[in-house]
Design an enzyme around this catalytic site. Structure first.
Site, PDB file in Angstrom:
ATOM      1  N   HIS A   1     -36.278 -30.472  28.863  1.00  0.00           N
ATOM      2  CA  HIS A   1     -37.203 -30.172  29.840  1.00  0.00           C
ATOM      3  C   HIS A   1     -37.512 -31.393  30.690  1.00  0.00           C
ATOM      4  O   HIS A   1     -37.414 -32.399  30.313  1.00  0.00           O
ATOM      5  CB  HIS A   1     -38.700 -30.744  28.843  1.00  0.00           C
TER       6      HIS A   1
ATOM      7  N   ASN B   1     -43.007 -31.738  36.971  1.00  0.00           N
ATOM      8  CA  ASN B   1     -42.466 -30.431  35.377  1.00  0.00           C
ATOM      9  C   ASN B   1     -44.005 -29.451  35.263  1.00  0.00           C
ATOM     10  O   ASN B   1     -44.420 -29.360  35.959  1.00  0.00           O
ATOM     11  CB  ASN B   1     -43.749 -31.465  34.639  1.00  0.00           C
TER      12      ASN B   1
ATOM     13  N   CYS C   1     -44.805 -26.323  26.679  1.00  0.00           N
ATOM     14  CA  CYS C   1     -43.925 -26.889  27.826  1.00  0.00           C
ATOM     15  C   CYS C   1     -42.441 -26.526  26.954  1.00  0.00           C
ATOM     16  O   CYS C   1     -41.070 -26.690  27.381  1.00  0.00           O
ATOM     17  CB  CYS C   1     -43.413 -28.907  27.814  1.00  0.00           C
TER      18      CYS C   1
END
Ligand code: UT7
Length: 329
Positions: A253, A283, A112
């Site tokens: 993020h 996500n 990520c």
């Protein structure tokens, strides 16, 4: 010489998967997902398209916005954990789609944190004077690595892509100013996709054991994410002599609204200084940050001269922060 972003764009598929849809698929509720994660819906790409499709769409928008032809691109870096296929790199498929005849490129797996890793890497090729135009893309088709019978992971992720064009600037006071990046392989056991690589190549057994899906020990990752993202973001601000008041936006993020909220609170940032779109997309792994930057730019929330802090945490573990002064009017 500094690296500035001269174009930004994103692509998300039209198809939405809402929390209500999940209520019919697994033992969950809109209420649980909303309060525990902040996610309301996420986007899902068609079965017959891969990550490169979204990456190329985002890159095409960037080229148009930066007024650059594909032939001028020197380098394409694609941050992804869901390449179209193990070989060749997704960057090669993007190069083909864009008809970018004069470049090289590669994929980068930073989990990520991939987009920040790719932005930091791309900026070095600009600052060295080696390249003039670097396309940095974060793209993931997470729907292909989710077990839609596992409520602890399937509700969290979605598909999407975002991209930026990097170019040199002689003005020192703009563009990428600093970055802090970390890697700790002790985190591998808490967040992984164990199957399909050289250790556990695809077999009947790996499929039976669900090894091709995302595995996550959510609680452990949560704690490390809050601490990691806060630590690097505070460090980058401190060593560049910036306080919370100087920052226009923290662009974190988007893995869990509660993580973002905890990081912002620890940093002393008001909620209006944090870019959040997790409610709409979930996500999207390497795509979350460029997607958030692109939307904020489109909405004209970010203006030339604004200080931005990007921060992320993900599989590896990887984590990091990048400080940037926005250069587009
Ligand atoms: O992007 C890469 C980095 N990833 C992250 O940063 C993610 C970090 N982790 C998280 O965001 C959170 O840990 C999760 C959202 C994954 C989970 O939230 P949590 O508050 O840590 O919940 P939990 O895992 O402790 O689960 C609490 C309960 C459990 O039930 P029991 O054991 O208490 O009976 C779970 O089985 O919630 C249950 N649960 C669910 N219930 C309804 C887990 N997922 C669901 C669900 N719907 N979708």
């Amino acid at each position: 010489m500094r690296t500035i972003i001269t174009g930004v764009g994103h692509f998300v598929p039209d198809q939405k998967l809402t929390n209500k849809d999940f209520e019919k698929m697994v033992d969950t509720s809109d209420e649980w997902i909303t309060t525990r994660t902040g996610i309301k819906e996420r986007r899902i790409l068609d079965k017959n398209k891969g990550t490169s499709y979204m990456a190329s769409k985002a890159a095409e928008i960037v080229l148009e916005q930066a007024n650059i032809s594909a032939d001028e691109i020197d380098l394409i870096i694609v941050a992804t954990v869901t390449p179209d296929m193990p070989v060749p790199a997704t960057a090669a498929l993007v190069q083909k789609d864009l008809k970018a005849k004069n470049c090289w490129g590669f994929d980068l797996n930073g989990g990520c944190t991939g987009f920040i890793c790719a932005l930091a890497t791309g900026s070095q090729f600009i600052e060295s004077g080696r390249h003039q135009k670097v396309m940095v893309i974060g793209a993931d088709k997470m729907s292909t690595v989710l077990n839609y019978q596992d409520r602890t992971t399937c509700v969290l992720f979605g598909d999407g892509a975002g991209a930026v064009m990097l170019e040199p600037s002689i003005e020192d006071d703009q563009g990428v100013q600093d970055f802090v990046l970390h890697l700790d392989g002790l985190g591998a056991e808490y967040l992984n996709i164990a199957g399909g690589g050289s250790l556990h190549p695809a077999s009947y057994d790996t499929v039976k054991q669900n090894l091709h899906y995302v595995y996550q020990d959510g609680k452990t990752v949560f704690k490390h994410a809050v601490n990691g993202m806060t630590e690097v973001s505070e460090l980058i601000m401190e060593r560049n002599k910036l306080s919370a008041g100087d920052i226009k936006f923290l662009i974190p993020h988007q893995a869990n609204y509660r993580i973002i909220d905890a990081v912002a609170k620890k940093m002393g940032l008001n909620p209006d200084k944090v870019v959040i779109n997790i409610n709409k997309y979930g996500n999207t792994t390497a795509a979350t940050i460029p997607l958030a930057v692109s939307e904020a730019h489109q909405e004209r929330k970010i203006r030339k001269g604004d200080w931005l802090v990007m921060t992320a945490f993900g599989a590896g573990f990887t984590w990091g922060s990048l400080l940037l002064k926005w250069a587009i009017d």
